[in-house]
Every structure is written in structure tokens, then in C-alpha cells.
Design an enzyme around this catalytic site. Structure first.
Site, PDB file in Angstrom:
ATOM      1  CE  LYS A 111      28.507  44.100  34.235  1.00 21.98           C
ATOM      2  NZ  LYS A 111      29.877  43.665  33.859  1.00 21.98           N
ATOM      3  CE  LYS A 192      31.832  50.696  38.969  1.00 18.01           C
ATOM      4  NZ  LYS A 192      32.594  49.438  38.841  1.00 18.01           N
ATOM      5  CE  LYS A 195      35.991  50.173  31.096  1.00 21.36           C
ATOM      6  NZ  LYS A 195      35.532  48.858  30.756  1.00 21.36           N
TER       7      LYS A 195
END
Length: 326
Positions: A111, A192, A195
């Protein structure tokens, strides 16, 4: 009774992976264990977010939890930020975590590589997650495989704290399902379904219309040889479809593969199964989201139940580290 804790961020629309990998298991767990489930809105602050939209997203997540089948009379359902002990215990976890072990976290590396601003909260995210779990004397944590590292950190920091200050926390175990633990992106089946990453055609949202679900699944990436078999390494796209169909029908993916010799019928059956799986959830969600007052009442009652447990654990931890009582 064994206690279970888990939660989902309200940072985006919930998708099929959230349902098959988490929500549906939560529904089963509530009848077998003392279940504590949380909308972890504090975790959503670790990345840039729309502050005006967050309250609505939090209520939407609550409505989806309930629509999926959670019963607030059976389990404890609440919003993380409404129980202040989560943030308080997170500081104690940070003070007992090593810089090196936090810097090795895979999700932090992934991230932080995506954005220009990397918050300290993103770095210490696992400490807050550990606090979430340990506050409730949790025995089992139903997590996806991608969260295994964070759970191991929670176990390590709990054991370290207990060693330094005496028995304080229950050391939790993971409960990771073997089927549909990770629903993959339909357009990039090595990633994966998520969202937080923009892949609209690869992500089936729980509130997608049936025609959109059918379109996305029928356009799912497979491969060129048209052989249907369950082989995650060699055939990730086909295996992802078989895994989803397996989760929807309860039949093993290897057995399902024997029924198909072409991708078209597999995609059609998977789409039909997903549409039928989500239909009652979507209908119940529409009823729940229309009554905001009732949603807020349910969450407030859940926060009271959660805090009754968390406050006892927090007092025990404060005493252990030598903080002066008020």
C-alpha cells in the site's frame, strides 16, 4: 463458549469476495461461538478517504452485515470508533511492537508503494488490528489468507506483553477456510478481488444488478486451451470460477470441474449461482438501508455490549503496564 472476532473496513462497496470469504462465515459463526463483529472505521483512516462519505459507508456496511444474516440479538455488531478502548489499547500494542516487525508487513509495503502520502497509521495498522482482537479475549479469528501475517503479529505481541507484564491477553488462533478464502479478480485472476483497487469489470459487487453480474462473469479471463480443471497455479482464472461456484453450491471444485468440457457453460452456471446467492441479501439490504434510525439504534446497542467487554480488558492491560488508575 469460544469467542470469535473479526471485521471489515467501510472504505468501499462490499464485493463477492467479502461475502464468500468473510460475511457468510460470520453468519455461521454467530450460532456456534460468542461472536463479536466490527466495522473497523478507524482502519479506513490509514489511507486518503472521503470524510463526508465515511458515515454513510459505515451505515451501508452495517446494513450489509445484517442483510447477510447477522442477528444483533445473537452476536455483537458495532462500529470500532464508538468503543474508545480500541484506540487506547492500540498505543500499548505499538509500545510493545518492534519497528522491524512492522516494517516487514507485506500489506504496508504494497500500500505504501501506491501513494505519495504514507501515513504513520498505515505503518502501525497491525498494532490497531492486534488491539481489536485482544480486547475481546478472542479465541479464534476468521481471516483471509492475506491477513495471516497480521494475525501472527497479534499473537506475537500478545505473547510478548504477557511475558513482560504477566498474563493479560488470550493468544488467538486463526480460522482460515480452505475454499473461497480468496476470491480473485475476474480480469486478473492472480490478484485478489478488492474494493480498494479499481477493477470494475473484475469485481462483482454485492449490490450489482443480475445483468451486471452475468456480464462480468461471462467476460471473466480464463485461458486458450478450453480445458476445465481445478489447478490454481496453471489455470488461475478457471480455478477462480470453480472456487466461486463451489462456494455458492457447496460442492468441491474438483468435482464440479468434471461436469464441464467448455468454459461457456461453466461461466453461465457460475453467474446464475451467484445471482441466486445474492438475491435475498440484496432484497434485505434495501429494507435495512431505508431505515437509518434503526441501523443507528442497532449499532449503539452493539457498542454498549462491546464496551462492556473491552473496558474490562483495557483496565487489566493498564494495570499490567503500571498506569495509575484515575
Amino acid at each position: 463458549m469460544t469467542r470469535v472476532f473479526s471485521g471489515i473496513q467501510p472504505s468501499g462497496d462490499l464485493h463477492l469476495g467479502n461475502y464468500l470469504g468473510a460475511l457468510r462465515r460470520f453468519v455461521d459463526d454467530q450460532h456456534e461461538h460468542d461472536s463479536v463483529f466490527c466495522i473497523v472505521d478507524l482502519h479506513a483512516l490509514t489511507l486518503p478517504h472521503d470524510a463526508a462519505a465515511l458515515p454513510g459507508k459505515t451505515l451501508e456496511a452495517a446494513a450489509m452485515y445484517l442483510a447477510a444474516g447477522l442477528d444483533p440479538e445473537v452476536c455483537t455488531l458495532f462500529v470500532q470508533s464508538q468503543v474508545h478502548e480500541h484506540a487506547e489499547l492500540a498505543w500499548l500494542m505499538e509500545c510493545n511492537a518492534a519497528y522491524g516487525e512492522l516494517s516487514r508487513m507485506t500489506q504496508f509495503k504494497d500500500k505504501s508503494a501506491r501513494g505519495e502520502f504514507v501515513s504513520a497509521g498505515l505503518f502501525t495498522y497491525p498494532a490497531l488490528m492486534a488491539a481489536d482482537i485482544l480486547l475481546y479475549d478472542t479465541d479464534r479469528v476468521p481471516v483471509g489468507d492475506d491477513q495471516r501475517q497480521h494475525l501472527e503479529f497479534a499473537r506475537d505481541v500478545a505473547e510478548r506483553f504477557n511475558s513482560r507484564f504477566g498474563p493479560t491477553f488470550v493468544v488467538p488462533e486463526a480460522a482460515i477456510p480452505t475454499v473461497a478464502a480468496r476470491v480473485m479478480d475476474l480480469q486478473n485472476p492472480t490478484n485478489k478481488m478488492s474494493k480498494s483497487v479499481s477493477s470494475p469489470q473484475g469485481t462483482v459487487l454485492m449490490l450489482d444488478a443480475p445483468k451486471d453480474i452475468e456480464k462480468k462473469i461471462k467476460r471473466a479471463v480464463t485461458d486458450t486451451d478450453n480445458e476445465v480443471r481445478f489447478d490454481i497455479e496453471a489455470k488461475p482464472g478457471v480455478s477462480n470460477l470453480l472456487g466461486v461456484l463451489s462456494a455458492a453450491t457447496g460442492e468441491p471444485p474438483e468435482k464440479l470441474a468434471e461436469r464441464y468440457d467448455q468454459y461457456g457453460p461453466l461461466k453461465a452456471d457460475t453467474a446464475a449461482a451467484v445471482i441466486e446467492l445474492l438475491r435475498p441479501v440484496q432484497e434485505r439490504y434495501a429494507e435495512l438501508i431505508a431505515d437509518e434510525a434503526e441501523l443507528r439504534r442497532i449499532l449503539a446497542a452493539g457498542a454498549d455490549k462491546a464496551q462492556a467487554i473491552a473496558s474490562v480488558t483495557m483496565a487489566r492491560a493498564r494495570s499490567a503496564v503500571g498506569l495509575l488508575p484515575r
